[in-house]
Design a protein around this motif. Structure first.
Motif, mmCIF file in Angstrom:
data_model
loop_
_atom_site.group_PDB
_atom_site.id
_atom_site.type_symbol
_atom_site.label_atom_id
_atom_site.label_comp_id
_atom_site.label_asym_id
_atom_site.label_seq_id
_atom_site.Cartn_x
_atom_site.Cartn_y
_atom_site.Cartn_z
ATOM 1 N N ALA A 268 59.642 33.180 -4.528
ATOM 2 C CA ALA A 268 60.441 34.188 -4.107
ATOM 3 C C ALA A 268 59.809 35.526 -4.612
ATOM 4 O O ALA A 268 59.401 35.706 -5.895
ATOM 5 C CB ALA A 268 61.733 34.016 -4.647
ATOM 6 N N SER A 269 60.021 36.491 -3.975
ATOM 7 C CA SER A 269 59.684 37.946 -4.268
ATOM 8 C C SER A 269 60.781 38.467 -5.512
ATOM 9 O O SER A 269 61.821 37.801 -5.435
ATOM 10 C CB SER A 269 59.699 38.825 -3.287
ATOM 11 N N GLN B 279 62.364 29.985 5.351
ATOM 12 C CA GLN B 279 61.376 30.675 5.749
ATOM 13 C C GLN B 279 61.026 30.029 7.150
ATOM 14 O O GLN B 279 61.232 28.974 7.399
ATOM 15 C CB GLN B 279 60.265 30.671 4.696
ATOM 16 N N ALA C 91 70.911 34.110 -1.089
ATOM 17 C CA ALA C 91 69.344 34.547 -0.792
ATOM 18 C C ALA C 91 68.513 33.534 -0.375
ATOM 19 O O ALA C 91 67.313 33.964 0.087
ATOM 20 C CB ALA C 91 68.852 35.470 -2.084
ATOM 21 N N THR D 124 64.234 39.763 -3.938
ATOM 22 C CA THR D 124 65.122 38.888 -3.597
ATOM 23 C C THR D 124 65.803 38.099 -4.758
ATOM 24 O O THR D 124 66.663 37.850 -4.968
ATOM 25 C CB THR D 124 64.214 37.664 -2.690
ATOM 26 N N ARG D 125 64.849 37.689 -5.853
ATOM 27 C CA ARG D 125 65.203 37.078 -7.155
ATOM 28 C C ARG D 125 66.238 38.121 -7.848
ATOM 29 O O ARG D 125 67.442 37.522 -8.238
ATOM 30 C CB ARG D 125 64.043 36.772 -7.995
ATOM 31 N N ALA E 267 69.445 37.804 -5.895
ATOM 32 C CA ALA E 267 70.307 36.722 -6.184
ATOM 33 C C ALA E 267 70.912 36.727 -7.712
ATOM 34 O O ALA E 267 72.166 36.336 -7.997
ATOM 35 C CB ALA E 267 69.340 35.458 -6.246
ATOM 36 N N LYS F 39 71.494 32.374 -5.386
ATOM 37 C CA LYS F 39 70.185 31.507 -4.768
ATOM 38 C C LYS F 39 70.883 31.178 -3.648
ATOM 39 O O LYS F 39 69.781 31.241 -2.581
ATOM 40 C CB LYS F 39 69.859 30.816 -5.733
ATOM 41 N N LEU G 196 67.190 30.619 -1.750
ATOM 42 C CA LEU G 196 66.324 30.439 -2.899
ATOM 43 C C LEU G 196 66.781 29.212 -3.599
ATOM 44 O O LEU G 196 67.730 28.737 -3.268
ATOM 45 C CB LEU G 196 66.294 31.668 -3.837
ATOM 46 N N ARG H 234 61.119 30.390 -1.953
ATOM 47 C CA ARG H 234 62.125 30.682 -0.771
ATOM 48 C C ARG H 234 62.004 29.656 0.157
ATOM 49 O O ARG H 234 61.156 28.937 0.721
ATOM 50 C CB ARG H 234 61.167 31.850 -0.073
#
Length: 306
Positions: A47-48, A182, A119, A51-52, A55, A116, A121, A179
């Motif tokens: 995950a980028s 996707q 998002a 994004t983390r 979350a 998560k 994740l 991720r």
């Protein structure tokens, strides 16, 4: 020195010496990929950081709201309790919301929290498997230090220094965040080079190891994005390794990428043909059992004997 790894080797010479200095399959970076038994690569993309961070922010907000709500309910219902006992109960309740509940949630959901989940994740082990209670415990305990105590500074520095975006808890626990949602991408279709079809139809492909098949497939998919020098070196290297398993060798002057494509396409077609024959045999066996007399052994579904 032999310049064509696909050419037959003179007696007494080792093919590995002929391809000395060429890059191997390690040049294709599979560090964030897993491979199944059919040499199909499963990409687990980390995950980028943004994004983390989103979350984690959602999880922190939920945790803070939970602590405030429990504190309000606690002081509203325990006004006459001893101050020392009240402080102890308040500390236990705070730790439960701050550490206990996140650990329990990640354990039960196999790596997800509310943030998560929102998002898309999930926390996984370094080998791609689901986390267990000990992984969640380590992450939860160190989260107090690197997220709450340092206001996220420790987690920020650790994530920026790690190529998978791991924070300190991930480094210690052996986990990272991927991720989960996707776009699904179909693997690239390997096209049979027409001029090699007559040769490869009658060739003995031997037993193609899964790591080599994976490397060849991924090389063909990424060849257009490689630097010309790296593309040439890696193509010859893979062709040389694959040539050890194919007999007879391809026609002289065959381009290594055409050679790889022909072998992989023929391997795929043979596997499809084998699976089709097996399905036809199973269908024929089911039909024969359905049409058999109930008094026969086949009608009762007993195993057939050759």
């Amino acid at each position: 020195m032999i310049t064509d790894p696909l050419a037959p080797m003179p007696p007494g010479q080792n093919r590995q010496a002929g391809v000395a200095g060429l890059v191997g399959v390690d040049e294709l970076d599979f560090s964030d990929e897993l491979v199944t038994g059919e040499a199909v690569v499963l990409e687990l993309r980390p995950a980028s950081f943004i994004t983390r961070a989103l979350a984690v922010s959602a999880d922190v907000i939920v945790t803070v709201v939970g602590i405030l709500l429990i504190s309000w309910l606690f002081y509203a219902t325990t006004g006459n309790i001893d101050p020392a006992a009240g402080s102890a109960l308040g500390l236990v309740a705070t730790l439960a919301v701050l550490i206990g509940i996140p650990i329990l949630v990640e354990t039960l959901t196999r790596g997800k929290s509310l943030g998560k989940w929102l998002a898309g994740l999930r926390v996984v082990r370094d080998d791609g498997g689901p986390i267990r209670a000990r992984h969640a415990l380590i992450r939860g305990l160190l989260a107090v230090l690197e997220i709450y105590w340092s206001l996220g500074a420790i987690a920020l520095v650790a994530s920026l220094l790690n190529r998978r975006g791991k924070r300190l808890g991930d480094l210690v626990a052996g986990t990272y965040v991927i991720r989960e949602r996707q776009p699904r991408q179909s693997p690239p279709l390997i096209i049979m080079p027409p001029h090699l079809a007559p040769w490869v139809r009658n060739a003995d492909l031997g037993r193609l190891p899964d790591p080599l098949a994976r490397a060849c497939r991924q090389f063909l998919a990424r060849a257009s994005r490689l630097a010309p020098e790296a593309r040439q070196r890696l193509g010859w290297s893979l062709a040389g390794q694959l040539g050890e398993l194919v007999a007879p060798p391809p026609p002289p002057g065959t381009h290594p990428e055409d050679f790889l494509a022909a072998v992989l396409a023929e391997r795929r077609d043979r596997d499809y043909a084998r699976l089709w024959r097996e399905s036809q045999q199973r269908a024929a066996l089911r039909n024969s059992r359905a049409a058999a007399s109930p008094l026969s052994a086949t009608g009762f579904g007993l195993p057939d004997h050759d």
